[in-house]
Design an enzyme around this catalytic site. Structure first.
Site, PDB file in Angstrom:
ATOM      1  N   GLY A  45      30.345  28.871  56.345  1.00 27.19           N
ATOM      2  CA  GLY A  45      31.540  28.764  55.523  1.00 27.19           C
ATOM      3  C   GLY A  45      31.566  27.428  54.801  1.00 27.19           C
ATOM      4  O   GLY A  45      31.000  26.447  55.299  1.00 27.19           O
ATOM      5  N   GLN A  50      35.167  20.443  50.123  1.00 26.32           N
ATOM      6  CA  GLN A  50      33.969  19.850  50.738  1.00 26.32           C
ATOM      7  C   GLN A  50      32.908  19.479  49.698  1.00 26.32           C
ATOM      8  O   GLN A  50      32.008  18.700  49.992  1.00 26.32           O
ATOM      9  CB  GLN A  50      33.355  20.814  51.767  1.00 26.32           C
ATOM     10  CG  GLN A  50      34.229  21.003  52.995  1.00 26.32           C
ATOM     11  CD  GLN A  50      33.574  21.937  53.984  1.00 26.32           C
ATOM     12  OE1 GLN A  50      33.677  23.147  53.859  1.00 26.32           O
ATOM     13  NE2 GLN A  50      32.864  21.377  54.956  1.00 26.32           N
ATOM     14  N   CYS A  94      31.148  21.663  61.493  1.00 20.84           N
ATOM     15  CA  CYS A  94      31.601  21.573  60.102  1.00 20.84           C
ATOM     16  C   CYS A  94      30.534  20.837  59.306  1.00 20.84           C
ATOM     17  O   CYS A  94      30.023  19.820  59.762  1.00 20.84           O
ATOM     18  CB  CYS A  94      32.930  20.814  60.046  1.00 20.84           C
ATOM     19  SG  CYS A  94      33.582  20.657  58.379  1.00 20.84           S
ATOM     20  N   LEU A  95      30.219  21.351  58.128  1.00 20.21           N
ATOM     21  CA  LEU A  95      29.182  20.719  57.305  1.00 20.21           C
ATOM     22  C   LEU A  95      29.604  19.316  56.865  1.00 20.21           C
ATOM     23  O   LEU A  95      28.759  18.507  56.511  1.00 20.21           O
ATOM     24  CB  LEU A  95      28.862  21.591  56.086  1.00 20.21           C
ATOM     25  CG  LEU A  95      28.226  22.959  56.420  1.00 20.21           C
ATOM     26  CD1 LEU A  95      28.028  23.776  55.152  1.00 20.21           C
ATOM     27  CD2 LEU A  95      26.902  22.779  57.153  1.00 20.21           C
ATOM     28  N   HIS A 136      39.225  28.138  59.851  1.00 19.57           N
ATOM     29  CA  HIS A 136      38.643  26.795  59.692  1.00 19.57           C
ATOM     30  C   HIS A 136      38.582  26.426  58.204  1.00 19.57           C
ATOM     31  O   HIS A 136      38.947  25.314  57.818  1.00 19.57           O
ATOM     32  CB  HIS A 136      37.245  26.803  60.338  1.00 19.57           C
ATOM     33  CG  HIS A 136      36.432  25.561  60.148  1.00 19.57           C
ATOM     34  ND1 HIS A 136      35.940  24.830  61.215  1.00 19.57           N
ATOM     35  CD2 HIS A 136      35.986  24.937  59.024  1.00 19.57           C
ATOM     36  CE1 HIS A 136      35.243  23.798  60.739  1.00 19.57           C
ATOM     37  NE2 HIS A 136      35.248  23.842  59.417  1.00 19.57           N
ATOM     38  N   GLU A 137      38.145  27.372  57.372  1.00 22.20           N
ATOM     39  CA  GLU A 137      37.990  27.075  55.938  1.00 22.20           C
ATOM     40  C   GLU A 137      39.343  26.951  55.242  1.00 22.20           C
ATOM     41  O   GLU A 137      39.523  26.095  54.364  1.00 22.20           O
ATOM     42  CB  GLU A 137      37.131  28.149  55.253  1.00 22.20           C
ATOM     43  CG  GLU A 137      35.717  28.312  55.817  1.00 22.20           C
ATOM     44  CD  GLU A 137      34.933  27.011  55.931  1.00 22.20           C
ATOM     45  OE1 GLU A 137      35.179  26.095  55.132  1.00 22.20           O
ATOM     46  OE2 GLU A 137      34.092  26.900  56.831  1.00 22.20           O
ATOM     47  N   HIS A 140      40.699  23.591  55.650  1.00 20.32           N
ATOM     48  CA  HIS A 140      40.146  22.619  54.697  1.00 20.32           C
ATOM     49  C   HIS A 140      41.006  22.540  53.436  1.00 20.32           C
ATOM     50  O   HIS A 140      41.170  21.472  52.861  1.00 20.32           O
ATOM     51  CB  HIS A 140      38.722  23.022  54.272  1.00 20.32           C
ATOM     52  CG  HIS A 140      37.642  22.537  55.195  1.00 20.32           C
ATOM     53  ND1 HIS A 140      37.416  21.199  55.435  1.00 20.32           N
ATOM     54  CD2 HIS A 140      36.706  23.206  55.910  1.00 20.32           C
ATOM     55  CE1 HIS A 140      36.379  21.070  56.268  1.00 20.32           C
ATOM     56  NE2 HIS A 140      35.933  22.283  56.581  1.00 20.32           N
TER      57      HIS A 140
HETATM   58 NI    NI Z   1      34.373  22.722  57.887  1.00 18.17          NI
END
Ligand code: NI
Length: 172
Positions: A45, A50, A94-95, A136-137, A140
């Site tokens: 995701g 991000q 998380c990236l 989660h996304e 963000h």
């Molecule tokens: Ni994340």
């Protein structure tokens, strides 16, 4: 298509509430870039903030089976309209917080509505990894990270680790 740079925590843009998308059709090129960036990472995701775009937009593909066809999804202005009382615990990453993984408890099932790139209104009930990922996304888009669910001391420790990582990257 192009791979975009992923912002690493801490970054003010990751703490900002993103703006609604007003022009779904205009987001196609960014969606392609975000999917390519996500698959390349690799991740399941990715939210627009991000990659430094403060718009309410996310991409995801939580297909786990190696031989199953991919299911790239693009959600504009996603909203959780229903959450189950039953919860699930997943070890999340998380990236934007590389190589840090912690258990987070969230509703096990959610119903989400969103706008697709063609402007159509969509709705789906997600469970399992898909439910965790979409929550989660969407977090963000509200300037929230999964480490915000952890105790303050743990969060500070992770933030310091990421600051160090960013200093090392800047020097390299
Ligand atoms: Ni994340």
């Amino acid at each position: 298509m192009a791979i975009r740079d992923i912002l690493i925590h801490p970054d003010a843009r990751l703490k900002t509430v993103a703006e609604p998308v007003a022009d779904p059709g205009g987001m196609a090129a960014l969606a392609d870039d975000m999917l390519e960036t996500m698959y390349h990472a690799p991740g399941i995701g990715l939210a627009a903030p991000q990659v430094g775009v403060l718009k309410r937009m996310l991409v995801m593909d939580c297909v786990k089976e190696e031989d199953a066809p991919p299911r790239p999804m693009v959600l504009l202005n996603p909203k959780i309209v229903w959450s189950s009382e039953e919860t699930n615990v997943y070890e999340e990453g998380c990236l934007s917080i590389p190589e840090i993984y912690y258990d987070v408890e969230r509703p096990a099932e959610v119903e989400v509505t969103w706008t697709a790139l063609d402007g159509s209104e969509q709705s789906e009930r997600f469970d399992g990894l898909w439910a965790t990922c979409v929550q989660h996304e969407i977090d963000h888009l509200d300037g929230k990270l999964f480490i915000d669910y952890l105790k303050p001391l743990k969060r500070q420790m992770i933030t310091r680790k990421m600051q160090k990582l960013k200093r090392e990257k800047a020097r390299a």
